[in-house]
Write an enzyme that holds these catalytic residues in place. Sequence first.
Site, PDB file in Angstrom:
ATOM      1  N   ARG A   1     -10.830 -23.823 -19.370  1.00 57.81           N
ATOM      2  CA  ARG A   1     -11.582 -24.313 -18.214  1.00 57.81           C
ATOM      3  C   ARG A   1     -11.065 -23.608 -16.967  1.00 57.81           C
ATOM      4  O   ARG A   1      -9.847 -23.519 -16.762  1.00 57.81           O
ATOM      5  CB  ARG A   1     -11.419 -25.823 -18.052  1.00 57.81           C
TER       6      ARG A   1
ATOM      7  N   ASN B   1     -14.474 -38.682 -17.319  1.00 58.51           N
ATOM      8  CA  ASN B   1     -13.514 -39.189 -16.319  1.00 58.51           C
ATOM      9  C   ASN B   1     -14.141 -39.102 -14.923  1.00 58.51           C
ATOM     10  O   ASN B   1     -14.051 -40.026 -14.121  1.00 58.51           O
ATOM     11  CB  ASN B   1     -12.217 -38.372 -16.342  1.00 58.51           C
ATOM     12  N   ASP B   2     -14.773 -37.959 -14.666  1.00 56.39           N
ATOM     13  CA  ASP B   2     -15.420 -37.795 -13.367  1.00 56.39           C
ATOM     14  C   ASP B   2     -16.818 -38.376 -13.347  1.00 56.39           C
ATOM     15  O   ASP B   2     -17.248 -38.905 -12.327  1.00 56.39           O
ATOM     16  CB  ASP B   2     -15.456 -36.317 -12.978  1.00 56.39           C
TER      17      ASP B   2
ATOM     18  N   ARG C   1     -11.238 -42.553  -9.158  1.00 59.79           N
ATOM     19  CA  ARG C   1     -10.512 -42.759 -10.423  1.00 59.79           C
ATOM     20  C   ARG C   1      -9.012 -42.914 -10.237  1.00 59.79           C
ATOM     21  O   ARG C   1      -8.314 -43.312 -11.160  1.00 59.79           O
ATOM     22  CB  ARG C   1     -10.828 -41.627 -11.417  1.00 59.79           C
TER      23      ARG C   1
ATOM     24  N   ARG D   1      -6.804 -27.271 -19.487  1.00 64.72           N
ATOM     25  CA  ARG D   1      -6.866 -27.480 -18.038  1.00 64.72           C
ATOM     26  C   ARG D   1      -5.946 -26.477 -17.333  1.00 64.72           C
ATOM     27  O   ARG D   1      -4.758 -26.743 -17.145  1.00 64.72           O
ATOM     28  CB  ARG D   1      -6.414 -28.901 -17.698  1.00 64.72           C
TER      29      ARG D   1
ATOM     30  N   CYS E   1     -15.359 -34.204 -23.388  1.00 65.35           N
ATOM     31  CA  CYS E   1     -13.903 -33.999 -23.330  1.00 65.35           C
ATOM     32  C   CYS E   1     -13.214 -35.003 -22.408  1.00 65.35           C
ATOM     33  O   CYS E   1     -12.015 -34.936 -22.205  1.00 65.35           O
ATOM     34  CB  CYS E   1     -13.579 -32.561 -22.934  1.00 65.35           C
TER      35      CYS E   1
ATOM     36  N   HIS F   1       9.940 -36.309 -19.680  1.00 68.77           N
ATOM     37  CA  HIS F   1      10.108 -35.543 -20.911  1.00 68.77           C
ATOM     38  C   HIS F   1      10.662 -36.402 -22.039  1.00 68.77           C
ATOM     39  O   HIS F   1      10.302 -36.258 -23.193  1.00 68.77           O
ATOM     40  CB  HIS F   1      11.075 -34.379 -20.666  1.00 68.77           C
TER      41      HIS F   1
HETATM   42  C1  PEP Z   1     -13.319 -35.265 -16.956  1.00 69.50           C
HETATM   43  O1  PEP Z   1     -13.609 -35.366 -15.761  1.00 69.50           O
HETATM   44  O2  PEP Z   1     -13.731 -36.049 -17.822  1.00 69.50           O
HETATM   45  C2  PEP Z   1     -12.434 -34.187 -17.413  1.00 69.50           C
HETATM   46  C3  PEP Z   1     -12.221 -33.984 -18.696  1.00 69.50           C
HETATM   47  O3  PEP Z   1     -11.812 -33.435 -16.473  1.00 69.50           O
HETATM   48  P1  PEP Z   1     -10.549 -33.909 -15.619  1.00 69.50           P
HETATM   49  O4  PEP Z   1     -10.060 -35.195 -16.207  1.00 69.50           O
HETATM   50  O5  PEP Z   1      -9.560 -32.805 -15.692  1.00 69.50           O
HETATM   51  O6  PEP Z   1     -11.116 -34.075 -14.254  1.00 69.50           O
HETATM   52 MG    MG Z   2     -13.229 -33.715 -14.445  1.00 70.21          MG
END
Ligand code: PEP
Ligand code: MG
Length: 581
Positions: free
Chosen positions: A339, A464-465, A475, A303, A512, A197
């Site tokens: 989401r 990201n995924d 990841r 999220r 995103c 924090h």
């Molecule tokens: C992603 O996978 O790019 C994403 C935005 O979702 P998260 O990072 O929560 O898996």
């Molecule tokens: Mg994801």
Amino acid sequence: MSISLSGIGVSRGIAVGHAHWLERGVTEVLEASIPEPFIEDEVARFRRAVRLARQQLKDIRHAIPETTRADITDFIDTHLLMLEDSMLTLAPVELIREQRCNAEWALKCQRDELAAVFDEMDDPYLRTRKDDVDHVINRIMRILLRQESIPELPGNEAKSLRGAIVLAHDLTPADTALLQHQGVAGFVTESGGPLSHTAILARSLGIPAMVGVHLGAAIHEGDTLILDGEAGVLIAEPDEGLLKEYRRRQRQAQKRRTELNRLKDLPSVTLDGIPVHLNANIELREDVRAARRAGAEGIGLYRTEFLFMNRDDIPDEEEQLRQYSAVIRSLKGMPLTIRTLDLGADKDAAPCAEMQDHVATNPALGLRAIRLCLKYVDLFRPQLRAILRASARGPVRMMIPMLSSGSELAQLLDLIDEVRQELAMDGLAFDPDMPVGGMIEVPAAALVASLFARHLDFLSIGTNDLVQYTLAIDRVDDEVTYLYDPLHPAVLRLVKMVIDAGRSAQVPVSMCGEMAGDARYTRLLLGMGLTDFSVPPNALLEIKAAVRQACVSDIDALVRQLLASDDTDHIAQLLNTINEL
Ligand code: PEP
Ligand code: MG
């Protein structure tokens, strides 16, 4: 001679100032046995310390100027609430009575127990909430040990903090808020992590900061220090040349911040007139403030799994509705993309009893996100109901993570229809036209993006995924981080396919994943046809600046060349050329 120390930079910016040491943590606590007749006196001493700790926090709250933003005072309120919790008020009293020990020892035992619980948590963000417990316990402990605590510094000491770089073993968020009002230039702590924090506060207050620095005895009171909160470097007693260089960088950074803040209310449009939507990603309700401050158009990714973590029960429909409604209220009419649950893989995976014993051999490829929700419909249905009901209270969109096949999509859409009918029968309000969209983050989904575009109201690319699954790179595994590359031609082509599929079906496509929040990729993404970005709030203005400096028609040919290349060096070179135009 100058000394250079390194650590974790947690809040960007350069500070130059004199060293000022604050407390160095709590002294070691020893166990003492308390004779039976004095046990209740010891209990009373502990309770007095808790009362005094509460009073101190209330005084701090009172001393902070009215103009201070709510997110800062919220931290203090959180600590005040903790001081009401039986884990901190009753448990140590029981220990004093059962073990006939001194209050300090009982408090220490309770701290160790709580710390162990936090250490076992998988989620790094929640794990760092341990800092809050530590800060509150340390406050009580300092009172028991009759140590000075930072906020009660006498006036003349407060004066000496102006322009100082504060060095401490650790700082509580309350201390940090007060330090800001005493005009400190920066701070450095020995403990803490980038998600603590205090680090979050430093970032939102804009104070350069570093944590995890082994300060030892290297730095003395009054030494001249340079703190680089981005690089994570602390220099003591710098020579004239270094000082001059850092002062120059300081002026440059200040100029950049001022420039970026000016963009807040300016339109997000490219030089050749293409309007670009800039939304923010949030994890917690409180993040809405940062999103608003950065001038976000709305929330492109909320999220919700964070609501389900670190608790023994599952938030029911009403609790979820309350949370979503609170976010809607604070957005004051701006759109919110909620989401649905993305639990599994690296995110805490066992919110219900049936799942406790399930051990996935490969969690990232296992029962995650929509797969998990469709298997455990009793877990999913209350969320679908809550999101739909929230849609009657403001502009809400529902977004589904990890879709991979048509049959999964059909099952999902049937379930949403069923829930709509249920709500109508229950006489509960919802928006029948609430948009439902899907995240494209599995290569299979990207390859058949047109299928998803036909059946959904919008798509959002989760890089990201998508990078993880396309390149077969976990990841969260440090060993393969070096292979994690959003510029890999396979990733770029999949991204392009999704953008094109959305365009042909006239379905909006956003991005995103973190790639959208990295200004190095903004021009490339614009050139690929992306006009909708959802990024972490602190990256938003940098992206807006990049958008406003881009001329898509000028880079068109280069982007096409880049997408046609499968040579990574050539791709990197072309990206440089695009960014330098
Ligand atoms: C992603 O996978 O790019 C994403 C935005 O979702 P998260 O990072 O929560 O898996
Ligand atoms: Mg994801």
